[in-house]
Design a protein around this motif. Structure first.
Motif, PDB file in Angstrom:
ATOM      1  N   VAL A  51       0.839  -1.205   0.000  1.00 27.74           N
ATOM      2  CA  VAL A  51       0.000   0.000   0.000  1.00 27.74           C
ATOM      3  C   VAL A  51       0.872   1.253   0.000  1.00 27.74           C
ATOM      4  CG1 VAL A  51      -1.672   1.341   1.327  1.00 27.74           C
ATOM      5  CG2 VAL A  51      -1.907  -1.161   1.180  1.00 27.74           C
ATOM      6  N   ARG A  52       1.878   1.254   0.858  1.00 31.88           N
ATOM      7  CA  ARG A  52       2.738   2.440   0.969  1.00 31.88           C
ATOM      8  C   ARG A  52       3.504   2.692  -0.332  1.00 31.88           C
ATOM      9  NH1 ARG A  52       4.300   0.012   6.613  1.00 31.88           N
ATOM     10  NH2 ARG A  52       2.674   0.963   7.875  1.00 31.88           N
ATOM     11  N   ILE A  53       4.029   1.624  -0.906  1.00 30.60           N
ATOM     12  CA  ILE A  53       4.754   1.777  -2.168  1.00 30.60           C
ATOM     13  C   ILE A  53       3.838   2.379  -3.226  1.00 30.60           C
ATOM     14  CG2 ILE A  53       5.744   0.469  -4.083  1.00 30.60           C
ATOM     15  CD1 ILE A  53       6.832  -1.501  -1.907  1.00 30.60           C
ATOM     16  N   ALA A  54       2.623   1.844  -3.321  1.00 29.67           N
ATOM     17  CA  ALA A  54       1.700   2.294  -4.366  1.00 29.67           C
ATOM     18  C   ALA A  54       1.296   3.750  -4.142  1.00 29.67           C
ATOM     19  CB  ALA A  54       0.472   1.389  -4.394  1.00 29.67           C
ATOM     20  N   TYR A  55       0.929   4.084  -2.920  1.00 32.78           N
ATOM     21  CA  TYR A  55       0.473   5.459  -2.675  1.00 32.78           C
ATOM     22  C   TYR A  55       1.621   6.459  -2.742  1.00 32.78           C
ATOM     23  CZ  TYR A  55      -4.557   5.466  -1.603  1.00 32.78           C
ATOM     24  OH  TYR A  55      -5.923   5.442  -1.700  1.00 32.78           O
ATOM     25  N   ARG A  56       2.811   6.084  -2.263  1.00 32.24           N
ATOM     26  CA  ARG A  56       3.930   7.017  -2.398  1.00 32.24           C
ATOM     27  C   ARG A  56       4.232   7.278  -3.858  1.00 32.24           C
ATOM     28  NH1 ARG A  56      10.301   7.392  -0.453  1.00 32.24           N
ATOM     29  NH2 ARG A  56      10.786   6.013  -2.167  1.00 32.24           N
ATOM     30  N   ASP A  57       4.187   6.225  -4.655  1.00 37.93           N
ATOM     31  CA  ASP A  57       4.455   6.419  -6.076  1.00 37.93           C
ATOM     32  C   ASP A  57       3.379   7.289  -6.714  1.00 37.93           C
ATOM     33  OD1 ASP A  57       6.237   5.481  -8.372  1.00 37.93           O
ATOM     34  OD2 ASP A  57       4.222   5.098  -9.139  1.00 37.93           O
ATOM     35  N   LEU A  58       2.139   7.102  -6.295  1.00 36.94           N
ATOM     36  CA  LEU A  58       1.057   7.916  -6.861  1.00 36.94           C
ATOM     37  C   LEU A  58       1.224   9.386  -6.456  1.00 36.94           C
ATOM     38  CD1 LEU A  58      -1.561   7.993  -8.488  1.00 36.94           C
ATOM     39  CD2 LEU A  58      -2.804   7.448  -6.386  1.00 36.94           C
ATOM     40  N   VAL A  59       1.602   9.610  -5.198  1.00 37.21           N
ATOM     41  CA  VAL A  59       1.859  10.994  -4.750  1.00 37.21           C
ATOM     42  C   VAL A  59       2.933  11.632  -5.620  1.00 37.21           C
ATOM     43  CG1 VAL A  59       2.870  12.364  -2.869  1.00 37.21           C
ATOM     44  CG2 VAL A  59       1.071  10.668  -2.373  1.00 37.21           C
ATOM     45  N   ARG A  60       4.003  10.895  -5.840  1.00 40.64           N
ATOM     46  CA  ARG A  60       5.107  11.469  -6.617  1.00 40.64           C
ATOM     47  C   ARG A  60       4.712  11.689  -8.071  1.00 40.64           C
ATOM     48  NH1 ARG A  60      10.410   9.360  -3.377  1.00 40.64           N
ATOM     49  NH2 ARG A  60       9.851  10.683  -1.612  1.00 40.64           N
ATOM     50  N   TRP A  61       3.869  10.807  -8.581  1.00 44.83           N
ATOM     51  CA  TRP A  61       3.378  10.952  -9.946  1.00 44.83           C
ATOM     52  C   TRP A  61       2.546  12.237 -10.055  1.00 44.83           C
ATOM     53  CZ3 TRP A  61       0.443   6.274 -12.614  1.00 44.83           C
ATOM     54  CH2 TRP A  61       0.391   6.472 -13.997  1.00 44.83           C
ATOM     55  N   LEU A  62       1.688  12.471  -9.080  1.00 49.45           N
ATOM     56  CA  LEU A  62       0.880  13.692  -9.075  1.00 49.45           C
ATOM     57  C   LEU A  62       1.762  14.933  -9.016  1.00 49.45           C
ATOM     58  CD1 LEU A  62      -2.038  12.665  -6.664  1.00 49.45           C
ATOM     59  CD2 LEU A  62      -2.076  12.791  -9.164  1.00 49.45           C
ATOM     60  N   VAL A  63       2.840  14.843  -8.264  1.00 52.36           N
ATOM     61  CA  VAL A  63       3.757  15.975  -8.145  1.00 52.36           C
ATOM     62  C   VAL A  63       4.524  16.186  -9.450  1.00 52.36           C
ATOM     63  CG1 VAL A  63       5.874  16.770  -6.995  1.00 52.36           C
ATOM     64  CG2 VAL A  63       3.986  15.774  -5.645  1.00 52.36           C
ATOM     65  N   ASP A  64       5.091  15.118  -9.976  1.00 53.29           N
ATOM     66  CA  ASP A  64       5.982  15.256 -11.127  1.00 53.29           C
ATOM     67  C   ASP A  64       5.238  15.588 -12.420  1.00 53.29           C
ATOM     68  OD1 ASP A  64       8.052  14.601  -9.456  1.00 53.29           O
ATOM     69  OD2 ASP A  64       8.201  12.527 -10.111  1.00 53.29           O
ATOM     70  N   GLU A  65       4.032  15.033 -12.557  1.00 57.18           N
ATOM     71  CA  GLU A  65       3.398  15.087 -13.866  1.00 57.18           C
ATOM     72  C   GLU A  65       2.178  16.007 -13.888  1.00 57.18           C
ATOM     73  OE1 GLU A  65       4.493  12.863 -17.373  1.00 57.18           O
ATOM     74  OE2 GLU A  65       5.101  12.365 -15.325  1.00 57.18           O
ATOM     75  N   TYR A  66       1.583  16.263 -12.715  1.00 57.51           N
ATOM     76  CA  TYR A  66       0.315  16.992 -12.708  1.00 57.51           C
ATOM     77  C   TYR A  66       0.361  18.285 -11.889  1.00 57.51           C
ATOM     78  CZ  TYR A  66      -1.509  12.805 -14.908  1.00 57.51           C
ATOM     79  OH  TYR A  66      -1.726  11.771 -15.785  1.00 57.51           O
ATOM     80  N   GLY A  67       1.558  18.652 -11.436  1.00 59.74           N
ATOM     81  CA  GLY A  67       1.713  19.973 -10.845  1.00 59.74           C
ATOM     82  C   GLY A  67       1.234  20.131  -9.418  1.00 59.74           C
ATOM     83  N   PHE A  68       1.018  19.029  -8.697  1.00 59.58           N
ATOM     84  CA  PHE A  68       0.608  19.176  -7.302  1.00 59.58           C
ATOM     85  C   PHE A  68       1.812  19.404  -6.399  1.00 59.58           C
ATOM     86  CE2 PHE A  68      -3.053  17.071  -9.041  1.00 59.58           C
ATOM     87  CZ  PHE A  68      -4.116  17.479  -8.245  1.00 59.58           C
ATOM     88  N   GLU A  69       1.621  20.231  -5.400  1.00 59.57           N
ATOM     89  CA  GLU A  69       2.583  20.308  -4.293  1.00 59.57           C
ATOM     90  C   GLU A  69       2.439  19.000  -3.501  1.00 59.57           C
ATOM     91  OE1 GLU A  69       3.414  20.799  -0.133  1.00 59.57           O
ATOM     92  OE2 GLU A  69       1.396  20.787  -1.006  1.00 59.57           O
ATOM     93  N   GLU A  70       3.518  18.494  -2.879  1.00 60.27           N
ATOM     94  CA  GLU A  70       3.499  17.146  -2.303  1.00 60.27           C
ATOM     95  C   GLU A  70       2.410  16.935  -1.252  1.00 60.27           C
ATOM     96  OE1 GLU A  70       7.101  14.441  -1.440  1.00 60.27           O
ATOM     97  OE2 GLU A  70       6.445  15.049   0.549  1.00 60.27           O
ATOM     98  N   THR A  71       2.276  17.874  -0.350  1.00 54.76           N
ATOM     99  CA  THR A  71       1.252  17.683   0.689  1.00 54.76           C
ATOM    100  C   THR A  71      -0.145  17.686   0.099  1.00 54.76           C
ATOM    101  OG1 THR A  71       2.692  18.826   2.246  1.00 54.76           O
ATOM    102  CG2 THR A  71       0.417  18.496   2.922  1.00 54.76           C
ATOM    103  N   GLU A  72      -0.386  18.535  -0.899  1.00 56.78           N
ATOM    104  CA  GLU A  72      -1.692  18.539  -1.571  1.00 56.78           C
ATOM    105  C   GLU A  72      -1.953  17.192  -2.254  1.00 56.78           C
ATOM    106  OE1 GLU A  72      -4.400  21.112  -2.203  1.00 56.78           O
ATOM    107  OE2 GLU A  72      -3.545  21.288  -0.200  1.00 56.78           O
ATOM    108  N   ALA A  73      -0.918  16.616  -2.854  1.00 60.18           N
ATOM    109  CA  ALA A  73      -1.079  15.312  -3.507  1.00 60.18           C
ATOM    110  C   ALA A  73      -1.415  14.246  -2.463  1.00 60.18           C
ATOM    111  CB  ALA A  73       0.203  14.946  -4.254  1.00 60.18           C
TER     112      ALA A  73
END
Lengths: 326, 326, 326, 326
Positions: C272-294
């Motif tokens: 779960v942690r691996i998947a959600y951390r990767d999704l957070v980073r994907w949102l940050v890198d590709e969709y312009g979210f600040e990390e906490t917002e993601a």
């Protein structure tokens, strides 16, 4: 004992306190056993820091298993298991203090064979535990003679008498939790180091601490793998004391030769992390190590003891030899 | 050593085998190190049961960390870590046999300070491990002098020299798995009992077994909590042998005083279960216990040793004193 | 498909690439199946980015279970299970790229009843798994007719045909790991979203990527709880492509309506942690979210899909609806 | 609602019961909130099976976070969090019955922005949780407008209003456990299916059941990954009922389209096992499946929903579509 001159008790300024009153808490005075660690019961005894206590404990089955024909599913009624003596109020204890429990002696009592172990359906480290479809292993009870001379496991095997208190701790602040559970307040840790010669420290969370204990074992392997050690009724002799303002998060333990932090959690690696993190912080706070150095020292010289891998939380202790602490 | 007269080796009829040839496998003969435990490499040496081997091993970093300024992130390149000597082919070994590895000696080699430990970013038991959002702890390297006289941890602390082989095992049948991983074939168990005086047994899965080893440690605490022990290059002396037709599922180990089953898995409680189940079965198969009695004996007298809680699988050993085995 | 105009493929500049050659990899051309994901085998096919592949896969039992009388313990020989087509070399792929696999179709093949499920001794989510003392549940095989019209589970129950690729991924750099295992390279994820209509991205670790696949399922519940889905031999149609220099750590997946990160680990919370951390980073890198917002958006709107809880690693996916990505 | 004609409630013979009295339990009548699920408090309300209840709940912070400047470490005092309405005594409920809670409506209340989420130090699924040495992430609070029209996550993102009761359940028999914990009695499950349109069943353990509830969420992603959903104070409308003699071990849930078993444990795979085992048994006991067939059906058609992966136990539900139940 001379080692206490350099113990936490000494460092915290209470080592020299003279011995206080002696109290006896036998079954009659206890009345009904406690089955939760919590703040809602009335104390059965009130003591002062420095007092010595002689306490009768029941075995984990409340004495209901008298012979090998007394199968657990017949004679036990959940959740009325693992009866505890207490709560014992310690005057002056407040949230934020540490309760000091020095274990002086554990004497088996009751008619022989006093020791009981058992296979309980759907309970234990090597069986399906209420989460799988496999049929349970057959129930079985084994009774053993337990004296200071040893635990008579079988005709050819006598194990050394190595008694300890399986369940020992203080009340949480708000919760009243089953005596089957170990957690930050102590409880059912099943850690063989909680034995005569050790001093155990608990975080006080409510006024007067509310000490509970029970579940003595004549001996036990690491992990208590089938879920039931050599369960005995016993007479326990303790000395309680108090370290004001010593904020600890988890139980700690000290002997002549080592200091030990005790974590309880699931999965088991979380108990390891809790124990080692607490030990690292103890080395930093009390022994002058820089944090990374403490972490390295634990990596190169830490010792672990597994209490249980069968209870609602698993219990693991991380220890450091005093020889390395200068 | 006299205890071997009653060892598994003796029970299995090979204790009296005369010592065979002596082989030396130094860095030059090894050529390129191995980084996986697997069947696809060509053997660097071929030996017979009974032969004695003197083997040079690299430290877990392949010697790349020479000073405390050599930070892991700068000098290491994944997955080229934990280099191994081998594979060593053992003539006559077949799937279904057990490979016997008797550890005779471990000698530190190389220029001092030979010992290295380190904080590696996002690696170790008390840090966020590639699954969390916390920033990593700062990297740090610590070099230590390591001789037979001790491990010089700091000016005031010298730890006893207690060397063992961190990574040791045989090839899986089909897989070629990183030397960072411990599993049923052995591998990166980081178990301090894999030391001089012990005999270790591994399940052979492919023809000629293919023995690998490396990653010696000058000493290590239980759990190897920061992930890096006192890493040293070493010269290891082994004697290998073979028990035909002894089907074992996981590594086993024997010393003068105890027998030990070794499990590796995640979460950690699964490693415990593997180890204790294997020990129960060993007691049943080899020492005449009825299964429930063996389970009870483990519960009352089993001992556990935690190898690592930091590698891709965690490693736990369950042991029984020979004194209880009659 | 119009949604691809805004897909990762489009963002990364390869959406418009014209369709390349068509290749057919049938059983005859495959020859021997692969049983590991690794770099040591010779490619059975070499393709270019943009090419379309039609591939015949075996079922997870290699077709050995033909009737309900073919018990796994009789007809299977470990570790020769979960046969894979491949490796397929993709020209131009290098470590640090992402391999793009667009799943176009999955067609059941072979004589009916083509679908197989089974209770395998000591395997599955609700049984004792080689770590406990309980006796195993009885073996059992169930054969089912599987067509595009549905999976005929029983006389009264027909489940929708919802096919997907159970095992799909690329080679690790150094390791050759069993096709039973899911990990960062994909493999035996058993995730129902790896289905027609999805594009899956894998981290390339060796030259030419080395794509493997097999283990198609006619349908499967979340978690694949008994360990065996509706196993079918199939003909799979894929389109492969390459995103140069897109460093991803774990497989990612995209459909018309969502993006998804896939983690595999034990215990399950680590997946779960691996998947959600990767999704957070994907949102940050590709969709312009600040990390906490993601992190907050995942908390309030993330969706999870459990692939398997029975394989050597458990697989969990964390997804975000594209509707929330602006 | 017509689907209830075939529901468990109908099967168990209470579907036709006429609606009883209506009760209102507002903040004033509640007086002090409850912080444990336990048998020791006095009921704040006593109702009969069939009665309808309108209940005001506080948010998980007891309203202490009014603006984004109210950092949790400043305004919260452990363990006084997650305040609960109740206990509500249900006349006639006895150990061994199942309490029926039909959720009719959840209405946000209080001044806007009513919704709160937060990063709390050392709490949440992607941060070091009191077991590691990493420094915590910075605290942060985010306030959101929450109405039936939606949750205004940001200027560009409005999430659908999908309210549910985060914490709901009954008293254990002996224990009084923090409202932060989910377990067999329900509690802090944080499962989005506990929503209007669902009927939830709980195992009664003490006389009169003692129903508690609180912690409503305006919406939440699967797993509640940062540990804090869109927390809102709410007015909840429930109908309670009683199924005499229906022994269930864990909470169960039913909607128009599916039945669902809910497990809470650590590690997460144990929650999965609890949920799926309970679902298998439910299929056997209530729907006429043979056990292996039920296990196979769950494998091929089961659906999982992850409640939380952040609380003292993790919560996972296993569901089966009624369409497959004939």
């Amino acid at each position: 004992m001379s080692w206490k001159a350099s113990s936490i008790v000494a460092r915290r300024g209470i080592a020299g306190r003279s011995v206080g009153s002696c109290h006896r808490l036998d079954e009659a005075r206890q009345g009904k056993w406690a089955y939760v660690y919590g703040p809602y019961a009335e104390p059965v005894l009130r003591v002062r820091p420095g007092d010595v206590l002689e306490i009768e404990t029941a075995d984990a089955f409340g004495g209901a298993i008298r012979t090998e024909a007394d199968l657990p599913s017949k004679v036990l009624e959940m959740p009325w298991v693992n009866p505890q003596a207490g709560p014992i109020a310690v005057e002056g204890a407040e949230k934020g203090d540490a309760l000091v429990v020095e274990i002086l002696d554990i004497e088996p009592r009751g008619p022989q064979p006093a020791g009981t172990t058992a296979l309980i359906p759907e309970f234990g480290g090597l069986v399906a535990n209420g989460q799988l479809l496999n049929p349970p292993l057959p129930e079985r009870v084994k009774k053993m003679e337990v004296t200071r001379a040893g635990v008579r496991f079988s005709e050819r095997i006598t194990l050394p008498y190595a008694p300890f208190i399986g369940t020992l701790g203080v009340s949480p602040e708000l919760e009243a939790v089953s005596s089957l559970q170990p957690d930050y307040w102590g409880g059912n840790m099943d850690l063989p180091d909680v034995a005569p010669g050790a001093i155990v420290y608990f975080p006080v969370r409510r006024a007067e601490a509310y000490l509970y204990l029970g579940d003595c074992h004549g001996c036990q392997g690491d992990g208590e793998i089938c879920g039931v050690a050599v369960e005995i009724p016993a007479t326990v002799t303790l000395r309680v004391d108090l370290i004001k303002g010593w904020h600890i998060a988890w139980p700690r333990l000290e002997t002549e030769t080592q200091i030990m932090s005790i974590g309880s959690a699931r999965p088991m690696e979380d108990a390891v992390r809790i124990a080692y993190r607490d030990l690292v912080r103890w080395l930093v706070d009390e022994y002058g190590f820089e944090e990374t150095e403490a972490y390295f020292l634990c990596t190169q010289a830490g010792r672990m003891r597994v209490g249980n891998v069968v209870d609602p939380n698993y219990t693991v202790a991380a220890a450091m030899a005093k020889a390395h602490l200068g």
